[in-house]
Design a protein around this motif. Sequence first.
Motif, short mmCIF file in Angstrom:
data_model
loop_
_atom_site.label_atom_id
_atom_site.label_comp_id
_atom_site.label_asym_id
_atom_site.label_seq_id
_atom_site.Cartn_x
_atom_site.Cartn_y
_atom_site.Cartn_z
N SER A 178 1.06 10.21 7.27
CA SER A 178 1.82 10.21 6.03
C SER A 178 1.39 11.40 5.19
CB SER A 178 1.57 8.90 5.25
OG SER A 178 2.16 8.97 3.96
N LYS A 179 2.33 11.97 4.47
CA LYS A 179 2.03 13.11 3.61
C LYS A 179 1.64 12.69 2.20
CE LYS A 179 4.90 16.40 6.12
NZ LYS A 179 3.71 17.03 6.71
N SER A 180 1.67 11.37 1.92
CA SER A 180 1.34 10.89 0.58
C SER A 180 0.62 9.55 0.68
CB SER A 180 2.63 10.72 -0.24
OG SER A 180 3.33 9.55 0.16
N ILE A 181 0.23 9.02 -0.49
CA ILE A 181 -0.43 7.70 -0.52
C ILE A 181 0.59 6.57 -0.54
CG2 ILE A 181 -2.43 8.65 -1.71
CD1 ILE A 181 -1.39 7.19 -4.28
N ALA A 182 1.88 6.89 -0.40
CA ALA A 182 2.93 5.87 -0.52
C ALA A 182 2.71 4.65 0.38
CB ALA A 182 4.30 6.49 -0.26
N PRO A 183 2.16 4.77 1.61
CA PRO A 183 1.95 3.55 2.41
C PRO A 183 1.08 2.50 1.73
CG PRO A 183 1.85 5.47 3.83
CD PRO A 183 1.92 6.00 2.42
N GLU A 184 0.22 2.93 0.78
CA GLU A 184 -0.58 1.95 0.03
C GLU A 184 0.33 0.93 -0.66
OE1 GLU A 184 -2.85 1.63 -4.16
OE2 GLU A 184 -2.88 3.62 -3.24
N ALA A 185 1.54 1.36 -1.06
CA ALA A 185 2.44 0.47 -1.79
C ALA A 185 2.90 -0.72 -0.96
CB ALA A 185 3.66 1.26 -2.27
N ALA A 186 2.75 -0.65 0.36
CA ALA A 186 3.09 -1.80 1.21
C ALA A 186 2.18 -2.99 0.93
CB ALA A 186 2.99 -1.41 2.68
N CYS A 187 0.98 -2.72 0.40
CA CYS A 187 -0.04 -3.76 0.19
C CYS A 187 0.20 -4.46 -1.15
CB CYS A 187 -1.43 -3.15 0.18
SG CYS A 187 -1.83 -2.15 1.61
N THR A 188 0.71 -5.68 -1.11
CA THR A 188 0.88 -6.43 -2.36
C THR A 188 -0.07 -7.62 -2.37
OG1 THR A 188 2.91 -7.29 -1.33
CG2 THR A 188 3.16 -5.69 -3.07
N SER A 189 -0.82 -7.72 -3.46
CA SER A 189 -1.97 -8.62 -3.48
C SER A 189 -1.96 -9.52 -4.71
CB SER A 189 -3.27 -7.80 -3.46
OG SER A 189 -3.38 -7.05 -4.67
#
Length: 505
Positions: A178-189
């Motif tokens: 990934s070119k950004s931190i956007a995959p972090e947004a998949a994590c909902t806690s």
Amino acid sequence: MGEKVVAGRFDLSDRQRYRGKLRQCLTGLERLLEEKRFDRPKNLMGLEIELNLTGADGMPKMLNAQVLERIASRDFQTELAMFNLEVNIAPHPLGGRVFDRLAEEIRTSLAYADRKAGELDAGIVMIGILPTLDRDDLVSSNLSDVDRYTLLNDQIVAARGEDFTLDIDGVERLSCTSKSIAPEAACTSVQLHLQVTPGRFADVWNAAQAVTAAQIAVGANSPFLFGKELWSESRPPLFQQSTDTRPPELQAQGVRPRTWFGERWISSAYDLFEENLRYYPALLPICDDEDPLQVLDEGGVPSLAELVLHNGTVYRWNRPVYGIADGVPHLRVENRVLPAGPTVTDVIANAAFYYGVVRALAEESRPVWTRLPFESAAANFDAACKYGIDARFEWPRRGRLGGLTQVDAVTLVRDELLPLAEAGLDGWGVEPADRDFYLGVIDERCRRRANGATWQSATFHRALEKGLSRDAAFAALTRRYCELMHVGDPVHMWPVGLPEPVPLG
């Protein structure tokens, strides 16, 4: 974190000044601790829930700004990506029927938000990772239009200096970049807060670290990402890898990741704040005008703005929090390990288990962390993420023999941790009706070896057996999850599989 952050560029002098301000803040925190300026115990707890927006087809909807405009409540705010929201529940004193009251508040808030989202043909979903997310959904153009997220992304990308590598080897293997931190947004806690006095902070934090594995085992709800079946709780490895500022060479040198379990038991809250300064360069070197030491000299309470901002860019699974309420400083332990969902009842059951067991463990005469190596606690956490309710842990043996033994997560929770949680909730003054109902949910999950992750996985495989393609199975799974989430029965009661279509005529 960083509500007042505005877009801009940083130069070398910004970082040097910020480092100096951080040291001043740390000295200020040390003085506040020495002078015993912190709030007296109020037994306050609070929670935050991160949410997803989907359409009727189960696919993510990039509409958080429009939905928030309609919700028009300060309890709801943006999260990292346009398909994310967060709801903040006001602090409550632990005691009485607090968990039933919380459940009612959350149901009311989510129902209202869901109605408002419905005006835009969207709905609210509580789930650890939305199964229908695609790599094209998690790109920088879908980050929320908020300066602090843009800045954070830019700074983490610049610190890493190359694409992020996502590599999670579970039931199947995911390997991509990934070119950004956007995959972090998949994590909902779900984040659970507990206000504690400085004298109790270390015991509560150590207890929280010791039980993270058990929390994950009974609460796992994130088995899928980008069309792959991974770990029972795939959020922790995804979060670590998608925020990792370390290129491979720094990883090989043993440099610590910003998403971190930790490496030792602590003796003071100061230990954690000091480690954060010692190990982690600033990502957002934004300085406040306040001189914290001068404020202290004049009898005031410093905001320690730089310390608070920096602390928010180090992603510990149990994070120390410094805050001020009504002019009085306080400390909180923020427990960040749990996925959102599946239902409000499940969320509250997870909370009741956590608050009960942490209190009981923190008050033991022979604390578990004096008998459990920290490395074992970290290994237990990893095992729980991989295997969920089927995990096995290393745990101190009961009785005079001492030492460690291997134990099933289910056995540990039912035989040892649930009785402790019961005693802990009694200590908080929680009424037996609340205690027994919500801890009973945890006991039933253990008895049936069922949680959100097992239901998702089993239902997905049933859909494949019916002849659905993988994409169609993920969409059908998500739609069925949403239906059952709205019905509200706890996840151990959910029927596995998709409902049979009703014949016409």
